[in-house]
Design an enzyme around this catalytic site. Structure first.
Site, PDB file in Angstrom:
ATOM      1  N   GLY A 112       0.833  -1.209   0.000  1.00 23.52           N
ATOM      2  CA  GLY A 112       0.000   0.000   0.000  1.00 23.52           C
ATOM      3  C   GLY A 112       0.863   1.254   0.000  1.00 23.52           C
ATOM      4  CG  ASP A 135       1.649  -9.499   4.636  1.00 28.41           C
ATOM      5  OD1 ASP A 135       1.637 -10.110   5.715  1.00 28.41           O
ATOM      6  OD2 ASP A 135       0.919  -8.509   4.408  1.00 28.41           O
ATOM      7  CG  HIS A 179      -3.191  -8.589   3.010  1.00 21.76           C
ATOM      8  ND1 HIS A 179      -2.959  -7.731   1.972  1.00 21.76           N
ATOM      9  CD2 HIS A 179      -4.434  -8.321   3.444  1.00 21.76           C
ATOM     10  CE1 HIS A 179      -4.026  -6.969   1.779  1.00 21.76           C
ATOM     11  NE2 HIS A 179      -4.925  -7.314   2.678  1.00 21.76           N
ATOM     12  CD  GLU A 230      -3.989 -12.297   7.559  1.00 19.43           C
ATOM     13  OE1 GLU A 230      -4.589 -12.063   8.611  1.00 19.43           O
ATOM     14  OE2 GLU A 230      -3.195 -11.488   7.041  1.00 19.43           O
ATOM     15  CE1 TYR A 280      -2.436  -6.666  13.956  1.00 19.33           C
ATOM     16  CE2 TYR A 280      -3.998  -7.951  15.247  1.00 19.33           C
ATOM     17  CZ  TYR A 280      -3.726  -7.097  14.188  1.00 19.33           C
ATOM     18  OH  TYR A 280      -4.724  -6.684  13.363  1.00 19.33           O
ATOM     19  CD  GLN A 282       1.737 -14.502  12.400  1.00 11.12           C
ATOM     20  OE1 GLN A 282       1.887 -15.161  11.404  1.00 11.12           O
ATOM     21  NE2 GLN A 282       0.561 -14.019  12.748  1.00 11.12           N
ATOM     22  NE  ARG A 283       1.840  -5.788  12.344  1.00  8.62           N
ATOM     23  CZ  ARG A 283       0.687  -5.177  12.094  1.00  8.62           C
ATOM     24  NH1 ARG A 283      -0.131  -5.679  11.175  1.00  8.62           N
ATOM     25  NH2 ARG A 283       0.340  -4.093  12.711  1.00  8.62           N
TER      26      ARG A 283
HETATM   27  O1  F6P Z   1       0.602  -6.482   6.157  1.00  6.47           O
HETATM   28  C1  F6P Z   1       0.951  -6.951   7.394  1.00  6.47           C
HETATM   29  C2  F6P Z   1      -0.248  -7.499   8.121  1.00  6.47           C
HETATM   30  O2  F6P Z   1       0.185  -7.914   9.387  1.00  6.47           O
HETATM   31  C3  F6P Z   1      -0.997  -8.600   7.391  1.00  6.47           C
HETATM   32  O3  F6P Z   1      -0.363  -9.852   7.477  1.00  6.47           O
HETATM   33  C4  F6P Z   1      -2.336  -8.526   8.057  1.00  6.47           C
HETATM   34  O4  F6P Z   1      -3.344  -9.004   7.221  1.00  6.47           O
HETATM   35  C5  F6P Z   1      -2.506  -7.045   8.299  1.00  6.47           C
HETATM   36  O5  F6P Z   1      -1.205  -6.489   8.313  1.00  6.47           O
HETATM   37  C6  F6P Z   1      -3.196  -6.680   9.578  1.00  6.47           C
HETATM   38  O6  F6P Z   1      -3.461  -5.318   9.532  1.00  6.47           O
HETATM   39  P1  F6P Z   1      -3.765  -4.368  10.771  1.00  6.47           P
HETATM   40  O7  F6P Z   1      -2.489  -4.108  11.491  1.00  6.47           O
HETATM   41  O8  F6P Z   1      -4.283  -3.119  10.151  1.00  6.47           O
HETATM   42  O9  F6P Z   1      -4.767  -5.074  11.613  1.00  6.47           O
END
Ligand code: F6P
Length: 356
Positions: A112, A135, A179, A230, A280, A282-283
């Site tokens: 994006g 992703d 995603h 997902e 989350y 994972q991030r």
């Molecule tokens: O693009 C990273 C991601 O973690 C995707 O894997 C997931 O679908 C999306 O962001 C979740 O988005 P948000 O943080 O807006 O909930």
């Protein structure tokens, strides 16, 4: 030309953002004598002209930190929520860029962000970008930073689920992020030794999965690990998606898809089934050494591009080199897993069920 550069992080946060900011900043400050300012909370901060000067002390001690020291948001320049309405704030952003006397802007983000950055480049701004996303779906770069860390976390989850699934003779379904693509599920599923891996690129048939699990039972293996991305959909959902309004219907179905899949597999196999949605986690947290190295290399290469006064590209990793790729090439397309990808082929060869 001024020697003032802006930087921002946009979209979902990712481990490696801070090490990328650090690398852009350290190279610009030490090698080029530039000043770097960081806009807060993505494009929103640029629109509201909120920034901090990223001097040496700001850039120190952040290589191990997860998240982003600048904050992030999913706000787009042309679709910004302002006073309860969605507004096109591109003109305000362009105005702030010029009133700050910036000579360029670096945007760190996923698919994006690449699109939004390209829009700003077309509006006349000097833009460079870096590819970040767990992703791994950005085209023209073999890998994006954040992916390796998320892979490590998801793989550890698959490892840990093995012992509990095996003790209780259960099916455990692990849902990963990703995603609309399956890189994270495929990588962690393969690395963790999952028995079934379901990817958005290959719609699945529940009966095929149940048969694979029952085959394992006959071989004396009394548990199964299913990794589902997902965005993975069943063949039935794939048909619905083709109908009018199908895209929205499938989006809704995805909210409960993993729970539904668990119910269906339990009925079809007679095996107790549980679900873990990794979400989350994972991030979060500190980036892996690989992500720190990759983001440092991308960031410092980006600074070199700035010093050469070259704009309008994303720094990409290709064949062991960091190369600039024109933004018009990366803005828009999504890097899906090709059917004949070597990891897909090896998954099939070692007997992993891909649901189709
Ligand atoms: O693009 C990273 C991601 O973690 C995707 O894997 C997931 O679908 C999306 O962001 C979740 O988005 P948000 O943080 O807006 O909930």
């Amino acid at each position: 030309m001024s020697k003032l550069i802006g930087i921002l992080t946009s979209g979902g946060d990712t481990p490696g953002l801070n090490s990328a900011i650090r690398a852009v900043g350290k190279t610009l400050l030490h090698e080029g004598g530039y000043t770097l300012i960081g806009f807060l909370d993505g494009f929103r901060g640029l629109m509201e002209n909120r920034y901090v000067e990223l001097n040496d002390s700001y850039l120190s001690g952040i290589i191990t930190r997860g998240g982003t020291i600048l904050g992030s948001s999913r706000d787009k320049p042309h679709k910004m929520p302002v006073g309860g309405k969605i507004m096109d704030m591109t003109d305000v952003i362009v105005e702030n860029y010029y009133s700050n006397n910036l000579s360029g802007l670096v945007c760190l983000g996923g698919g994006g962000t690449q699109k939004n950055s390209y829009r700003l480049a077309k509006a006349g701004l000097n833009i460079l970008t870096l590819p970040k996303t767990i992703d791994n779906d950005i085209v023209h770069t073999e890998v994006s930073f954040g992916y390796d860390t998320a892979m490590m976390i998801a793989t550890e989850a698959v490892d840990r689920l093995h012992s509990t699934a095996s003790s209780h003779h259960r099916i455990i379904i692990l849902e990963t992020m990703g995603h609309k693509v399956g890189w994270l599920a495929l990588g962690s599923g393969l690395a963790g030794g999952a028995d079934v891996i379901l990817l958005p690129e290959f719609p699945y048939d529940e009966q095929v999965i149940a048969d694979a699990i029952l085959r394992r039972s006959r071989e004396g293996k009394r548990f199964s690990i299913v990794v589902v991305a997902e965005g993975a959909i069943s063949k039935t959902m794939a048909k619905i998606r083709e109908e009018e309004g199908g895209e929205e219907k499938v989006e809704l179905m995805l909210k409960t898809r993993t729970a539904e899949l668990a119910k269906t597999l339990e009925q079809m196999t007679g095996r107790e089934t549980r679900v873990t949605i990794l979400g989350y986690v994972q991030r979060g947290g500190t980036p892996t050494p690989y992500d720190r190295m990759l983001s440092t290399a991308l960031g410092s290469r980006c600074a070199i591009e700035i010093m050469k006064d070259k704009w309008g590209s994303m720094m990409a990793f290709q064949h062991n080199k960091i190369v600039p790729v024109a933004l018009e090439k990366v803005a828009g397309p999504v890097k899906y897993i090709p059917t004949d990808h070597y990891l897909v082929e090896s998954a099939r060869k070692i007997g992993v069920c891909l649901g189709a």
